[in-house]
Write a protein that holds these residues in place. Structure first.
Motif, PDB file in Angstrom:
ATOM      1  N   TRP A   6       0.181  -6.497  -9.008  1.00 13.36           N
ATOM      2  CA  TRP A   6       0.220  -6.505  -7.539  1.00 13.36           C
ATOM      3  C   TRP A   6       1.369  -7.381  -7.055  1.00 13.36           C
ATOM      4  O   TRP A   6       2.137  -7.009  -6.161  1.00 13.36           O
ATOM      5  CB  TRP A   6      -1.121  -6.998  -7.016  1.00 13.36           C
ATOM      6  CG  TRP A   6      -1.324  -6.838  -5.545  1.00 13.36           C
ATOM      7  CD1 TRP A   6      -0.844  -5.831  -4.749  1.00 13.36           C
ATOM      8  CD2 TRP A   6      -2.080  -7.688  -4.683  1.00 13.36           C
ATOM      9  NE1 TRP A   6      -1.261  -6.002  -3.449  1.00 13.36           N
ATOM     10  CE2 TRP A   6      -2.023  -7.137  -3.378  1.00 13.36           C
ATOM     11  CE3 TRP A   6      -2.817  -8.844  -4.893  1.00 13.36           C
ATOM     12  CZ2 TRP A   6      -2.671  -7.713  -2.298  1.00 13.36           C
ATOM     13  CZ3 TRP A   6      -3.469  -9.424  -3.808  1.00 13.36           C
ATOM     14  CH2 TRP A   6      -3.389  -8.855  -2.526  1.00 13.36           C
ATOM     15  N   TYR A  10       4.833  -6.234  -5.065  1.00  8.85           N
ATOM     16  CA  TYR A  10       5.227  -6.807  -3.774  1.00  8.85           C
ATOM     17  C   TYR A  10       6.703  -7.205  -3.791  1.00  8.85           C
ATOM     18  O   TYR A  10       7.479  -6.814  -2.910  1.00  8.85           O
ATOM     19  CB  TYR A  10       4.361  -8.022  -3.447  1.00  8.85           C
ATOM     20  CG  TYR A  10       4.773  -8.727  -2.177  1.00  8.85           C
ATOM     21  CD1 TYR A  10       4.322  -8.279  -0.930  1.00  8.85           C
ATOM     22  CD2 TYR A  10       5.621  -9.824  -2.208  1.00  8.85           C
ATOM     23  CE1 TYR A  10       4.708  -8.919   0.235  1.00  8.85           C
ATOM     24  CE2 TYR A  10       6.008 -10.464  -1.044  1.00  8.85           C
ATOM     25  CZ  TYR A  10       5.550 -10.004   0.172  1.00  8.85           C
ATOM     26  OH  TYR A  10       5.943 -10.631   1.330  1.00  8.85           O
ATOM     27  N   LEU A  15       5.073  -1.832  -2.510  1.00  7.75           N
ATOM     28  CA  LEU A  15       3.826  -1.774  -1.751  1.00  7.75           C
ATOM     29  C   LEU A  15       4.039  -1.101  -0.398  1.00  7.75           C
ATOM     30  O   LEU A  15       5.101  -1.209   0.212  1.00  7.75           O
ATOM     31  CB  LEU A  15       3.262  -3.178  -1.535  1.00  7.75           C
ATOM     32  CG  LEU A  15       2.801  -3.951  -2.766  1.00  7.75           C
ATOM     33  CD1 LEU A  15       2.234  -5.296  -2.353  1.00  7.75           C
ATOM     34  CD2 LEU A  15       1.767  -3.164  -3.560  1.00  7.75           C
ATOM     35  N   ASP A  19      -0.479  -2.570   2.447  1.00  9.96           N
ATOM     36  CA  ASP A  19      -0.720  -3.388   1.257  1.00  9.96           C
ATOM     37  C   ASP A  19       0.089  -4.686   1.299  1.00  9.96           C
ATOM     38  O   ASP A  19      -0.365  -5.730   0.820  1.00  9.96           O
ATOM     39  CB  ASP A  19      -0.362  -2.602  -0.005  1.00  9.96           C
ATOM     40  CG  ASP A  19      -1.368  -1.510  -0.307  1.00  9.96           C
ATOM     41  OD1 ASP A  19      -2.518  -1.622   0.171  1.00  9.96           O
ATOM     42  OD2 ASP A  19      -1.001  -0.533  -0.998  1.00  9.96           O
ATOM     43  N   HIS A  22      -1.826  -7.076   3.461  1.00 14.40           N
ATOM     44  CA  HIS A  22      -2.971  -7.598   2.715  1.00 14.40           C
ATOM     45  C   HIS A  22      -2.525  -8.667   1.724  1.00 14.40           C
ATOM     46  O   HIS A  22      -3.173  -9.710   1.581  1.00 14.40           O
ATOM     47  CB  HIS A  22      -3.684  -6.450   1.996  1.00 14.40           C
ATOM     48  CG  HIS A  22      -4.867  -6.886   1.195  1.00 14.40           C
ATOM     49  ND1 HIS A  22      -5.877  -7.671   1.718  1.00 14.40           N
ATOM     50  CD2 HIS A  22      -5.214  -6.643  -0.102  1.00 14.40           C
ATOM     51  CE1 HIS A  22      -6.780  -7.907   0.785  1.00 14.40           C
ATOM     52  NE2 HIS A  22      -6.395  -7.303  -0.327  1.00 14.40           N
TER      53      HIS A  22
END
Length: 235
Positions: A6, A10, A15, A19, A22
């Motif tokens: 993740w 980013y 993303l 997302d 978030h």
């Protein structure tokens, strides 16, 4: 998705906008996650240096834990709310700071609010679920009965802002800011944010004037207002 994947997505720009929001909200509210991000960045920096020197990159698992903690703590302490922007090639714009602030503070609401608790709680649930039109209907229905309800004005303005209905957001925040009997009133600060988001001619000047009022009168949002004024003057 695994945490490191993740983080890598980013910083690699993979993303979606939702997302990314978030991710940034998690970065602000989750200290262990912020430390993991600092670990990732430090490891990547070491790996790049080693690669340039044609040496096998140092495995990230060898990095001492105290180094990771110190890096994370320093980043958070030195740069506060928006420390991660330091990693970008250019400073964040005022608009980016506005979106960052809204994401971190207002796009997830507590579900126990003052006033008409049943209706406000229902609207807050809708906001947290991303059901913006339904949330707006709830808050506007409260304003039809109580036009000066402070919580409904703030929340209706925030939902309008999220929906891109900037004129309505400015109206709700302006009405909130006119109320002088509140212990803490974010209306003037939020009205400034709405002008920055709208971005029409003279909106930046209007926003700056409101932010300076927030600073001079020591109103809610003063610290963020000082950051935004610096960015406005720097753009």
């Amino acid at each position: 998705m695994k945490e490191l994947e993740w983080i890598d997505d980013y910083f690699s720009g993979r993303l979606s906008p939702v997302d990314r929001q978030h991710f940034e909200a998690s970065l602000l509210k989750n200290t262990p996650f912020a430390q993991t991000v600092a670990f990732y960045l430090l490891a990547r920096q070491v790996a790049r240096k080693e690669t340039r020197r044609n040496i096998k990159p140092l495995p990230v698992r060898r990095l001492p834990g105290w180094v990771v903690g110190a890096v994370a703590a320093s980043l958070v302490f030195l740069l506060g709310l928006s420390w991660y922007f330091w990693l970008r090639p250019t400073p964040p714009s005022a608009t980016e700071l506005v979106e960052h602030y809204l994401t971190g503070n207002y796009y997830h609401l507590p579900t126990t609010l003052d006033g008409r608790k049943d209706s406000l709680t229902t609207g807050a649930h809708y906001v947290n679920e991303g059901r913006w039109q339904e949330a707006k209907a709830v808050f506007e229905s409260i304003l039809e009965r109580q036009p000066d309800h402070p919580d409904a004005l703030k929340l209706a303005g925030l939902v309008s802002l999220r929906l891109g209905q900037y004129d309505q957001a400015i109206d709700r925040f302006h009405r909130l800011g006119q109320q002088s009997d509140l212990y803490a009133n974010p209306g003037i600060f939020l009205e400034a944010l709405a002008y920055l988001k709208r971005g029409q001619p003279m909106d930046k000047n209007r926003a700056e004037n409101l932010l300076r009022t927030v600073i001079q009168d020591n109103l809610e949002g003063k610290d963020e207002a000082e950051q935004l004024v610096k960015r406005i003057k720097g753009n």
